[in-house]
Scaffold this motif. Structure first.
Motif, PDB file in Angstrom:
ATOM      1  N   MET A  89      52.540 -22.804   9.526  1.00 42.72           N
ATOM      2  CA  MET A  89      52.311 -21.663  10.394  1.00 42.72           C
ATOM      3  C   MET A  89      50.821 -21.399  10.592  1.00 42.72           C
ATOM      4  O   MET A  89      50.397 -20.270  10.704  1.00 42.72           O
ATOM      5  N   HIS A  90      50.054 -22.484  10.578  1.00 42.21           N
ATOM      6  CA  HIS A  90      48.625 -22.355  10.852  1.00 42.21           C
ATOM      7  C   HIS A  90      48.387 -22.720  12.314  1.00 42.21           C
ATOM      8  O   HIS A  90      48.932 -23.701  12.803  1.00 42.21           O
ATOM      9  N   ILE A  91      47.543 -21.960  12.979  1.00 37.00           N
ATOM     10  CA  ILE A  91      47.212 -22.300  14.367  1.00 37.00           C
ATOM     11  C   ILE A  91      46.070 -23.310  14.331  1.00 37.00           C
ATOM     12  O   ILE A  91      44.997 -23.019  13.803  1.00 37.00           O
ATOM     13  N   PRO A  92      46.301 -24.518  14.869  1.00 37.47           N
ATOM     14  CA  PRO A  92      45.234 -25.533  14.824  1.00 37.47           C
ATOM     15  C   PRO A  92      44.199 -25.324  15.923  1.00 37.47           C
ATOM     16  O   PRO A  92      44.376 -24.483  16.810  1.00 37.47           O
TER      17      PRO A  92
ATOM     18  N   PHE B  17      52.040 -14.688  14.447  1.00 36.47           N
ATOM     19  CA  PHE B  17      51.911 -16.064  14.953  1.00 36.47           C
ATOM     20  C   PHE B  17      52.674 -16.218  16.260  1.00 36.47           C
ATOM     21  O   PHE B  17      52.152 -16.756  17.251  1.00 36.47           O
TER      22      PHE B  17
ATOM     23  N   VAL C  41      50.858 -17.161  19.896  1.00 36.75           N
ATOM     24  CA  VAL C  41      51.072 -18.438  20.587  1.00 36.75           C
ATOM     25  C   VAL C  41      51.904 -18.279  21.858  1.00 36.75           C
ATOM     26  O   VAL C  41      51.706 -19.022  22.817  1.00 36.75           O
TER      27      VAL C  41
ATOM     28  N   ILE D 141      58.997 -21.783  19.801  1.00 42.37           N
ATOM     29  CA  ILE D 141      58.279 -20.821  18.949  1.00 42.37           C
ATOM     30  C   ILE D 141      59.253 -19.847  18.285  1.00 42.37           C
ATOM     31  O   ILE D 141      59.155 -19.568  17.091  1.00 42.37           O
TER      32      ILE D 141
ATOM     33  N   LEU E 174      61.096 -21.598  15.526  1.00 43.18           N
ATOM     34  CA  LEU E 174      60.230 -21.757  14.349  1.00 43.18           C
ATOM     35  C   LEU E 174      60.088 -20.435  13.592  1.00 43.18           C
ATOM     36  O   LEU E 174      60.117 -20.412  12.354  1.00 43.18           O
TER      37      LEU E 174
END
Lengths: 216, 120
Positions: free
Chosen positions: A1-4, A159, A163, A180, A183
């Motif tokens: 759950m990290h935004i790259p 998150f 997104v 999304i 997830l």
């Protein structure tokens, strides 16, 4: 759950860094008010290591897999130390494991750190429920569970909001939104798991080393 | 990433996707920069191509050179994949992780040491 890197626009990255700067300042100010931070640093350091490693532990939840986060646990056990701990942990995750990114460090820190601070305050609510004996195992367990659960669940919701709001026009927005939401729903069992783990850890710490739990 | 959305941008127009698609169940997506689909403008193949992949807020962007920009001439035969992990080889990553963890443990040990008895 990290935004790259490269997923959210530059304005969002800058806003994330701004918010992270504010919450880091606020957390350090609160830590300074509490007096000598030295005795708390070993605990904060070890839990930062746990947070750093946790993102590498994947749990298969069909149809895919999710990884541990432990931000709620950090909030419950570390209090205001949790925010700088998460910033440091995320920095090393981006640098070494490749989770998240350096441009999105601020966004990720806000996304995981603010719910951690909220988890701390949820855990402190036990003092309002029972002023005479707030360290009862049942009370500790319930509020620790809520802290662990809400910490992760709120991060997942933030998150999702970020997104979904930043899907580029060229992508199929409907397909991306479905992915999304799926997830995010997959994080509900993980939030229950982390809540349960936080409750067990807090009850264990209360039995063996109660001074490790952040008091009021 | 399986079933992720893919956008390909040609060097001639980096603002408009040259083609769109989806990765297969193994996470692969294959395209030929030289192909000229019906209805698409003839895009010059030489130059920097950009590939963007996204699924549920995860993904990335990579570019690769084709033709003259890649230092070659003649027919194009290029394949590219998004980097899975930008950092390093597995062994190097594990050693780095161990070093970071030891750094945290060392910090904890340093601050939990007992104060020395004597005065300076």
């Amino acid at each position: 759950m990290h935004i790259p890197d490269g997923i959210v626009p530059a304005q969002v990255c800058l806003a994330g860094y701004g918010l992270t700067g504010f919450f880091t300042w606020y957390s350090l100010r609160q830590i300074d008010k509490q007096g000598n931070p030295g005795p708390q640093i070993p605990k904060a350091s070890l839990l930062t290591a746990a947070f750093f490693v946790a993102s590498s532990i994947y749990i298969p939840i069909p149809p895919a897999s999710v990884h541990l986060l432990l931000n709620g646990l950090l909030g419950v056990v570390l209090g205001y130390f949790s925010f700088p701990a998460i910033v440091i942990g995320l920095f090393f995750q981006a640098l070494i494991v490749g989770h998240g990114g350096l441009t999105t460090l601020g966004v990720n820190a806000t996304m995981m750190g603010v719910p951690a601070l909220l988890s701390y305050h949820i855990f402190q609510l036990r003092f309002l429920v029972d002023r005479k004996n707030p360290q009862r195992p049942v009370l500790l367990g319930i509020f620790a569970f809520l802290g662990g659960f809400i910490g992760l669940a709120l991060s997942a919701l933030i998150f999702m909001g970020i997104v979904i709001a930043t899907v580029p026009a060229d992508f199929n927005a409907g397909t991306e939104q479905t992915a999304i939401v799926t997830l995010t729903l997959m994080h509900i069992p993980l939030a229950i798991l982390e809540g349960g783990f936080t409750a067990m850890l807090v009850i264990f710490l209360q039995r063996v080393k109660p001074e490790l739990l952040t008091g009021r | 990433m399986a079933a992720a959305q893919v956008l390909i941008y040609a060097p001639s127009d980096p603002q408009t996707p040259w083609t769109k698609g989806q990765t297969d169940e193994k996470g692969y997506f294959v395209f030929d920069p030289a192909e000229q689909d019906a209805g698409q403008d003839a895009a010059p193949t030489a130059g920097q191509w950009e590939v963007t992949v996204r699924q549920a807020g995860h993904g990335g962007t990579t570019t690769f050179a084709v033709g003259d920009a890649a230092g070659s001439t003649g027919s194009v035969s290029t394949s590219s994949a998004l980097p899975g992990n930008p950092s390093a080889a597995p062994m190097q990553r594990w050693i780095s992780m161990a070093a970071v963890i030891w750094g945290f443990v060392g910090t904890a040990l340093f601050f939990s040491r007992k104060p020395l008895g004597g005065k300076a």
